[in-house]
Design a protein around this motif. Structure first.
Motif, mmCIF file in Angstrom:
data_model
loop_
_atom_site.group_PDB
_atom_site.id
_atom_site.type_symbol
_atom_site.label_atom_id
_atom_site.label_comp_id
_atom_site.label_asym_id
_atom_site.label_seq_id
_atom_site.Cartn_x
_atom_site.Cartn_y
_atom_site.Cartn_z
ATOM 1 N N SER A 663 0.955 -1.218 -0.157
ATOM 2 C CA SER A 663 0.356 0.067 0.362
ATOM 3 C C SER A 663 0.903 1.228 0.073
ATOM 4 N N LEU A 664 0.560 2.118 -0.977
ATOM 5 C CA LEU A 664 1.420 2.999 -1.328
ATOM 6 C C LEU A 664 0.841 4.606 -0.806
ATOM 7 N N TYR A 665 -0.405 4.486 -0.356
ATOM 8 C CA TYR A 665 -0.910 4.639 0.401
ATOM 9 C C TYR A 665 -0.271 4.424 2.350
ATOM 10 N N LEU A 666 -0.380 4.069 2.938
ATOM 11 C CA LEU A 666 0.187 3.686 4.023
ATOM 12 C C LEU A 666 1.464 3.548 3.840
ATOM 13 N N GLN A 667 1.935 3.950 2.908
ATOM 14 C CA GLN A 667 4.608 4.446 3.128
ATOM 15 C C GLN A 667 3.741 5.805 2.972
ATOM 16 N N GLU A 668 3.154 6.100 2.203
ATOM 17 C CA GLU A 668 2.961 8.014 1.446
ATOM 18 C C GLU A 668 2.722 8.208 3.477
ATOM 19 N N ARG A 669 2.007 8.156 4.191
ATOM 20 C CA ARG A 669 1.889 8.283 5.967
ATOM 21 C C ARG A 669 2.585 7.575 6.773
ATOM 22 N N GLY A 670 3.671 7.207 6.401
ATOM 23 C CA GLY A 670 4.891 6.573 7.340
ATOM 24 C C GLY A 670 4.428 5.103 7.560
ATOM 25 N N PHE A 671 3.290 4.382 7.481
ATOM 26 C CA PHE A 671 3.224 3.174 8.331
ATOM 27 C C PHE A 671 3.596 1.783 7.389
ATOM 28 N N ASP A 672 2.912 0.819 7.864
ATOM 29 C CA ASP A 672 4.409 -0.132 7.185
ATOM 30 C C ASP A 672 2.791 -0.520 6.003
ATOM 31 N N PRO A 673 3.749 -0.619 4.965
ATOM 32 C CA PRO A 673 3.340 -0.984 3.374
ATOM 33 C C PRO A 673 2.433 -1.924 3.194
ATOM 34 N N LEU A 674 3.512 -3.090 4.067
ATOM 35 C CA LEU A 674 2.647 -4.291 3.985
ATOM 36 C C LEU A 674 1.793 -5.074 5.061
ATOM 37 N N LEU A 675 0.781 -5.941 5.655
ATOM 38 C CA LEU A 675 0.682 -6.405 6.574
ATOM 39 C C LEU A 675 1.376 -6.639 7.264
ATOM 40 N N GLU A 676 1.364 -6.464 8.747
ATOM 41 C CA GLU A 676 1.846 -6.908 9.146
ATOM 42 C C GLU A 676 1.211 -6.853 11.076
ATOM 43 N N TYR A 677 1.123 -7.850 11.579
ATOM 44 C CA TYR A 677 0.392 -7.648 12.850
ATOM 45 C C TYR A 677 0.954 -7.299 13.820
ATOM 46 N N LEU A 678 0.766 -6.487 14.696
ATOM 47 C CA LEU A 678 0.905 -5.102 15.688
ATOM 48 C C LEU A 678 -0.093 -5.503 17.127
ATOM 49 N N HIS A 679 0.515 -5.761 18.582
ATOM 50 C CA HIS A 679 -0.156 -5.727 19.739
ATOM 51 C C HIS A 679 -0.957 -4.446 19.578
ATOM 52 N N PRO A 680 -2.350 -4.731 20.585
ATOM 53 C CA PRO A 680 -2.559 -4.019 21.300
ATOM 54 C C PRO A 680 -1.731 -3.123 21.459
ATOM 55 N N VAL A 681 -2.545 -1.927 22.217
ATOM 56 C CA VAL A 681 -1.822 -1.468 23.074
ATOM 57 C C VAL A 681 -2.819 -1.244 24.384
ATOM 58 N N GLU A 682 -3.688 -1.298 24.727
ATOM 59 C CA GLU A 682 -4.447 -1.389 26.152
ATOM 60 C C GLU A 682 -4.869 -2.982 25.847
ATOM 61 N N ALA A 683 -4.752 -4.297 26.585
ATOM 62 C CA ALA A 683 -4.586 -5.611 26.702
ATOM 63 C C ALA A 683 -4.274 -5.812 27.652
ATOM 64 N N PRO A 684 -5.184 -6.849 28.854
ATOM 65 C CA PRO A 684 -3.545 -7.727 30.171
ATOM 66 C C PRO A 684 -3.328 -8.270 29.410
ATOM 67 N N TRP A 685 -3.448 -9.023 28.206
ATOM 68 C CA TRP A 685 -1.466 -10.048 28.718
ATOM 69 C C TRP A 685 -0.787 -8.935 28.013
ATOM 70 N N VAL A 686 -1.084 -7.192 27.194
ATOM 71 C CA VAL A 686 0.203 -6.624 26.811
ATOM 72 C C VAL A 686 0.536 -5.646 27.919
ATOM 73 N N ASP A 687 -0.109 -5.339 28.537
ATOM 74 C CA ASP A 687 0.092 -4.487 29.904
ATOM 75 C C ASP A 687 0.038 -5.315 30.890
ATOM 76 N N GLU A 688 1.271 -5.600 31.455
ATOM 77 C CA GLU A 688 1.147 -6.435 32.657
ATOM 78 C C GLU A 688 0.766 -6.054 33.808
ATOM 79 N N ARG A 689 1.766 -4.227 33.653
ATOM 80 C CA ARG A 689 1.941 -3.524 34.492
ATOM 81 C C ARG A 689 -0.013 -3.070 35.346
ATOM 82 N N ARG A 690 -0.689 -2.946 34.056
ATOM 83 C CA ARG A 690 -1.958 -1.653 33.840
ATOM 84 C C ARG A 690 -3.332 -3.210 34.083
ATOM 85 N N ALA A 691 -2.489 -4.613 33.845
ATOM 86 C CA ALA A 691 -3.151 -5.160 34.146
ATOM 87 C C ALA A 691 -3.515 -6.132 35.767
ATOM 88 N N ALA A 692 -2.853 -5.457 36.639
ATOM 89 C CA ALA A 692 -2.424 -5.778 37.277
ATOM 90 C C ALA A 692 -3.857 -5.654 39.014
#
Length: 819
Positions: A663-692
């Motif tokens: 995706s040139l649309y994504l690349q021009e906006r500073g994002f990965d041009p191909l699909l790659e998974y990113l973990h959510p920011v606010e999730a118990p299995w990601v943010d263990e400190r907040r999950a406490a």
């Protein structure tokens, strides 16, 4: 006579059978001399001669952001006595539509203009006249305009009355603010921003709606979406496909939704991990060669040559040591560069021609573009985009997908093979809750990758089905009055409303005008918004009821229902254009949105174009459509081709003219041009400190008895589902001492709400669910109090399903969210 008990029983059947039929709801027992009448009955067609003596039937439509069902209003002696679904429309009205009679004659309706008489939110009012209300508002608007300009105004119009002469798309409400000179805009959306960004990235824009064509589909993948509730009128087409073609249905959802209960397979995944599952499915498609190679070669940019670095990259060798999916890649995908021949346009991109053994322009006649391999051109190593897709997806083995998503490892290949084995196959996405997460655009892109790899895009009954309609599928209308060009005003991100009001960013807002929306039930971090309202000089709300939002206003203006005014529905949730006839005179002192904005326009010096007969405005609106008022008097009109096949011509508004996996649309906006998974920011299995503190993942769901914050004042509907209900797994409920039906508190650092517990194995352990939009009457049950105000990075969209909470027993939740 229709009893509440019989209505509840009927509505339960509607929910279970996905509201396939349209009935009629008669007024039964409101005070004040309203008529009393029979029971639920089938609709009689307008003009069919079936109307009772002395009665008339008027055409109208259900205007909130649902299915815009066509309805018939039965009037006798100047009173509405029954509402039925139009039997000739493509979908039949459900309980929400035919219950609108309960809204019309509700004892809780606003009856006259009021001015605040206490502290903001205290709910103390004094009655005033329309003349005093409008004169005062106009005078204060003029003063604010003179002192701070148009940027000091924020106008919020929503989907509660999504019609042309109200707050609809290209409607009169937005036209008023345009002719006023502008106001501070809201940037992005709460509902479907990530859908738009995903389609922009891969297809170059457009939306893809084909619900009437579901009957042609052979396989359905309902992904993070619950069409049995949100598209119940169209479920008949899915059932027809099952009966006629043996179509199978698979639902991907953390929750046993109504759709999941009707499915052949239900796959639970953690909220926000959808892109990982999509990449796991892509791996299966590529490894087992289940994709449509010729389609991919001709209609996508998968064959385009790409390099990493000045001299290229040995992808085939280096990718062998790449880490597993979900872990950071050792390369930056943003540094990839497509090879071009120095030209511009679609013909400038280069592929490797297998026939001639050399690089050629992608549109070279007779060339056969390679999908695989590595090629050295002028000393630089290139690979087709397809090889990079394969290398990324290869890291998402079934075991990795299971570790990230929680989905059974053996389900990944099984559902992929099912999906790829038949065509046409439909992914039902419909502004899914799955895209209202921290990286929701990646979820949408995952859907588009799967549909494109299997050749389902541009195929009758195939593709990715999003909610759409006439205006979102290429149609257009005029605004009711000509618009003007105004200076640009810096806006406020939709999810950051509270923060920007509190911190007076990007400039102070002095006046807020609200119509057709529940700001405090829809926008996230409600407590922060309430704090920000104290910075306003003036807040005006026009509504049918005294909602939680209206309670914080300085002036509340009573608005008519859809039965009390003439209007038009031509929008983005139905293909049909519909005339909404005025069935009865306005009750009490209520006035239409159109009348209110026209009177304000006259007082502010630009009312001439607004102050015209309704039909003059409507004819101007209809000019580009080729549809006339005379046609609409006979019934709804679909001006679109039938059947409708999105992207049937395989032409896409991308730089390459193709589907762009890269995706040139994504690349021009500073994002990965191909699909790659990113973990959510606010999730118990990601943010263990907040999950406490907040160990549970919160997701929002829609119920069959309301739409967003609409219909909460319809007594029969609220008795179907009378309060905020939190669904929680037994393994999460037991250690907290929570029992089914018990009163509970749901909280995080943004606030706390009250709810009733539903303890069920129909939700994933570690995940809880509340009803979105609830709290239009009872602020203490407002789910948006808990919603984060961070936004999805690509779309700036809402991330309410990436939220963490804790649940505790006790609390003092009210018996129901009713006045």
């Amino acid at each position: 006579m229709t009893s509440r008990r019989s209505f509840l029983k009927w509505s339960a059947l509607v929910a279970g059978a996905t509201a396939l039929g349209g009935g009629g709801l008669l007024l039964s027992r409101y005070p004040g001399g309203a008529p009393v009448g029979g029971g639920l009955a089938g609709a009689a067609g307008a003009g069919s001669g079936a109307a009772a003596a002395g009665s008339r039937i008027f055409r109208t439509a259900n205007t909130p952001e649902c299915l815009h069902c066509a309805m018939l209003a039965h009037v006798k002696d100047g009173r509405l006595v029954k509402v039925t679904g139009d039997p000739d429309f493509n979908v039949l009205a459900c309980a929400r539509g035919i219950s609108r009679i309960r809204q019309l004659y509700s004892p809780h309706r606003l009856k006259y203009p009021m001015r605040r008489a206490g502290r903001r939110g205290e709910d103390r009012w004094e009655r005033i006249t329309w003349e005093e209300a409008l004169d005062t508002i106009a005078e204060r608007y003029r003063r604010i305009l003179e002192e701070d300009g148009n940027q000091a105004f924020l106008a919020m119009g929503g989907t509660g009355n999504w019609s042309t002469l109200s707050t609809g798309v290209r409607g009169l409400y937005s036209a008023f603010w345009n002719r006023f000179g502008g106001a501070t805009p809201i940037i992005s959306q709460l509902c479907c921003a990530s859908v738009s960004s995903g389609f922009n990235a891969i297809f170059g824009g457009g939306r893809s709606e084909f619900r009437d064509e579901w009957v042609h589909s052979r396989f359905f993948l309902a992904w993070g979406n619950n069409p049995a509730v949100s598209n119940q009128g169209y479920m008949k087409n899915l059932f027809d496909a099952r009966e006629e073609h043996g179509a199978r249905v698979v639902t991907i959802d953390p929750r046993l939704s109504e759709t999941a209960a009707l499915s052949d397979r239900w796959i639970q995944i953690r909220p926000g991990t959808d892109a990982a599952l999509a990449l796991g499915m892509v791996k299966v498609l590529l490894d087992e060669e289940l994709f449509d190679a010729e389609y991919v070669r001709l209609h996508t940019n998968a064959p385009f040559l790409v390099r990493l670095g000045e001299r290229g990259y040995d992808l085939q060798e280096a990718s062998r040591s790449w880490p597993a999916g979900g872990e950071s890649l050792p390369v930056d995908l943003r540094d990839l560069r497509l090879l071009t021949n120095g030209g511009t346009g679609p013909g400038s991109f280069v592929v490797w021609d297998e026939r001639s053994g050399r690089p050629v322009a992608a549109d070279t006649p007779g060339a056969r573009a390679a999908l695989r391999g590595s090629y050295t051109i002028d000393g630089v190593r290139y690979q087709p985009v397809f090889e990079w897709m394969r290398a990324i997806a290869s890291r998402y083995t079934p075991e990795v997908v299971h570790r990230i998503t929680g989905a059974p490892a053996d389900s990944v290949a099984a559902v992929t093979r099912e999906y790829a084995s038949v065509r046409p196959a439909a992914i039902i996405q419909n502004m899914a809750g799955a895209q209202r997460t921290d990286h929701g655009t990646l979820t949408v892109i995952g859907h588009l990758y799967l549909a494109s790899l299997t050749g389902n895009v541009g195929l009758l009954g195939g593709g990715v089905n999003d909610n759409g309609g006439y205006l979102s599928e290429g149609g257009t209308v005029n605004p009711p009055v000509p618009l003007q060009r105004n200076p640009r005003i810096e806006g406020i991100p939709a999810t950051k409303l509270g923060e920007y009001l509190v911190e007076r960013k990007p400039h102070p807002i002095r006046a807020l005008h609200v119509a057709g929306t529940g700001v405090l039930t829809q926008y996230p971090n409600t407590r922060k918004i309430i704090e920000g309202l104290d910075n306003l000089d003036l807040m005006v709300v026009q509504d049918i009821f005294m909602t939680t939002t209206a309670r914080y206003a300085d002036f509340v203006l009573p608005v008519t229902t859809l039965f009390e005014t003439r209007n038009l529905l031509a929008g983005i949730r139905s293909r049909y254009i519909q005339l909404m006839e005025q069935a009865i005179e306005p009750l009490f002192e209520s006035r239409s949105d159109r009348w209110i904005m026209t009177e304000l326009a006259k007082r502010l010096g630009f009312g001439n174009d607004f102050d015209k007969p309704d039909d003059d405005l409507l004819r101007y609106v209809l000019e580009p459509t080729g549809v006339t008022l005379d046609q609409l008097e006979e019934g709804p009109v679909n001006p679109m081709p039938d059947p409708w096949i999105p992207f049937a011509d395989k032409k896409f508004n991308t730089p390459s003219g193709r589907i762009e996996f890269f995706s040139l649309y994504l690349q021009e906006r500073g994002f990965d041009p191909l699909l790659e998974y990113l973990h959510p920011v606010e999730a118990p299995w990601v943010d263990e400190r907040r999950a406490a503190r907040y160990p549970l993942q919160l997701i929002n769901r829609k119920n069959h008895n309301h739409v967003n914050s609409s219909f909460h004042h319809h007594d029969f509907l609220t008795e179907i589902w009378a309060s905020q209900v939190l669904q929680i797994h037994p393994d999460d409920a037991k250690p907290r001492g929570i029992e089914d039906g018990g009163r509970i508190r749901v909280f995080n650092d943004r606030g706390e709400i009250e709810a009733m517990a539903q303890v069920t194995r129909g939700i994933m352990a570690g995940v809880v669910s509340v009803t979105t939009g609830w709290g239009a009457v009872n602020e203490k049950q407002t789910a948006s109090i808990l919603s984060p105000d961070k936004y999805e990075p690509i779309s700036l969209g809402h991330t309410l399903n990436s939220s963490m909470v804790e649940v505790a027993g006790g609390g003092a939740a009210s018996p129901g969210d009713t006045a």
